[in-house]
Design an enzyme around this catalytic site. Sequence first.
Site, PDB file in Angstrom:
ATOM      1  CG  ASP A  29      -2.027   0.994   1.139  1.00 10.91           C
ATOM      2  OD1 ASP A  29      -3.194   0.573   1.056  1.00 10.91           O
ATOM      3  OD2 ASP A  29      -1.743   2.217   1.148  1.00 10.91           O
ATOM      4  CG  ASN A  86     -12.159  -0.037   3.955  1.00  8.49           C
ATOM      5  OD1 ASN A  86     -12.493  -0.532   5.022  1.00  8.49           O
ATOM      6  ND2 ASN A  86     -10.974   0.542   3.787  1.00  8.49           N
ATOM      7  CD  GLN A  93     -14.826   0.343  -2.542  1.00  7.39           C
ATOM      8  OE1 GLN A  93     -15.998   0.194  -2.211  1.00  7.39           O
ATOM      9  NE2 GLN A  93     -14.269  -0.341  -3.531  1.00  7.39           N
ATOM     10  CB  VAL A  95      -9.125   2.459  -4.760  1.00 11.57           C
ATOM     11  CG1 VAL A  95      -8.871   1.884  -6.146  1.00 11.57           C
ATOM     12  CG2 VAL A  95      -8.021   3.450  -4.390  1.00 11.57           C
ATOM     13  CG  HIS A  99      -8.713  -2.421  -2.231  1.00  7.68           C
ATOM     14  ND1 HIS A  99      -9.642  -1.690  -2.938  1.00  7.68           N
ATOM     15  CD2 HIS A  99      -8.507  -1.728  -1.085  1.00  7.68           C
ATOM     16  CE1 HIS A  99      -9.965  -0.605  -2.265  1.00  7.68           C
ATOM     17  NE2 HIS A  99      -9.298  -0.609  -1.111  1.00  7.68           N
ATOM     18  CG  HIS A 101      -6.764  -2.381   3.241  1.00  6.10           C
ATOM     19  ND1 HIS A 101      -5.933  -1.310   2.983  1.00  6.10           N
ATOM     20  CD2 HIS A 101      -7.981  -2.048   2.753  1.00  6.10           C
ATOM     21  CE1 HIS A 101      -6.636  -0.355   2.374  1.00  6.10           C
ATOM     22  NE2 HIS A 101      -7.870  -0.780   2.228  1.00  6.10           N
TER      23      HIS A 101
HETATM   24  P1  DGP Z   1      -9.486   2.041   0.482  1.00  2.00           P
HETATM   25  O1  DGP Z   1      -9.521   3.277   1.290  1.00  2.00           O
HETATM   26  O2  DGP Z   1      -9.942   0.814   1.270  1.00  2.00           O
HETATM   27  O3  DGP Z   1     -10.226   2.183  -0.831  1.00  2.00           O
HETATM   28  O4  DGP Z   1      -7.960   1.764   0.177  1.00  2.00           O
HETATM   29  C1  DGP Z   1      -7.297   2.205  -0.952  1.00  2.00           C
HETATM   30  C2  DGP Z   1      -5.836   2.030  -0.680  1.00  2.00           C
HETATM   31  O5  DGP Z   1      -5.141   2.113  -1.906  1.00  2.00           O
HETATM   32  C3  DGP Z   1      -5.235   3.086   0.229  1.00  2.00           C
HETATM   33  O6  DGP Z   1      -4.805   2.481   1.456  1.00  2.00           O
HETATM   34  C4  DGP Z   1      -4.042   3.634  -0.521  1.00  2.00           C
HETATM   35  C5  DGP Z   1      -3.873   2.678  -1.662  1.00  2.00           C
HETATM   36  N1  DGP Z   1      -3.438   3.294  -2.911  1.00  2.00           N
HETATM   37  C6  DGP Z   1      -4.072   4.297  -3.562  1.00  2.00           C
HETATM   38  N2  DGP Z   1      -3.395   4.618  -4.679  1.00  2.00           N
HETATM   39  C7  DGP Z   1      -2.324   3.789  -4.736  1.00  2.00           C
HETATM   40  C8  DGP Z   1      -1.239   3.636  -5.655  1.00  2.00           C
HETATM   41  O7  DGP Z   1      -1.131   4.310  -6.679  1.00  2.00           O
HETATM   42  N3  DGP Z   1      -0.317   2.689  -5.366  1.00  2.00           N
HETATM   43  C9  DGP Z   1      -0.411   1.897  -4.249  1.00  2.00           C
HETATM   44  N4  DGP Z   1       0.572   1.005  -4.053  1.00  2.00           N
HETATM   45  N5  DGP Z   1      -1.416   2.009  -3.366  1.00  2.00           N
HETATM   46  C10 DGP Z   1      -2.357   2.942  -3.603  1.00  2.00           C
END
Ligand code: DGP
Length: 113
Positions: A29, A86, A93, A95, A99, A101
Amino acid sequence: MKGIFEKIIDRELEADIVYEDGLAIAFKDINPVAPKHFLVIPKKKIRNIQTVSSNDSHLFTHLFTVIQKLAIQENMVEEGYRVITNIGEYGGQTVDYLHFHIIGGRTMRWPPG
Ligand code: DGP
């Protein structure tokens, strides 16, 4: 239009990939909330667990085996870890692509914020 995670799958966006197979990919992450923080995603685009269909049952079983493998690979099994997904606005959420975590390396608190 491609989202962030689709770009990571297609190697159009750089990520620290720690596991990959035909159906799934796992990477670090970008904003870790603990010493160990990985995201496990299916290669098939699914918005979140609310939109999973029974046709995805094999994929879902597979994702959980990926989580198990990742926990072994990253030495998280003995101390334990947390798996979170999420859903939507209240779920936090950010994204719009399913996914999980996988978080570890410290004691987790409960209840979550
Ligand atoms: P959520 O809030 O559950 O939708 O988590 C989305 C997660 O995605 C957040 O913890 C940060 C991660 N994230 C967002 N953009 C990127 C990215 O470009 N690269 C990586 N490795 N993680 C990302």
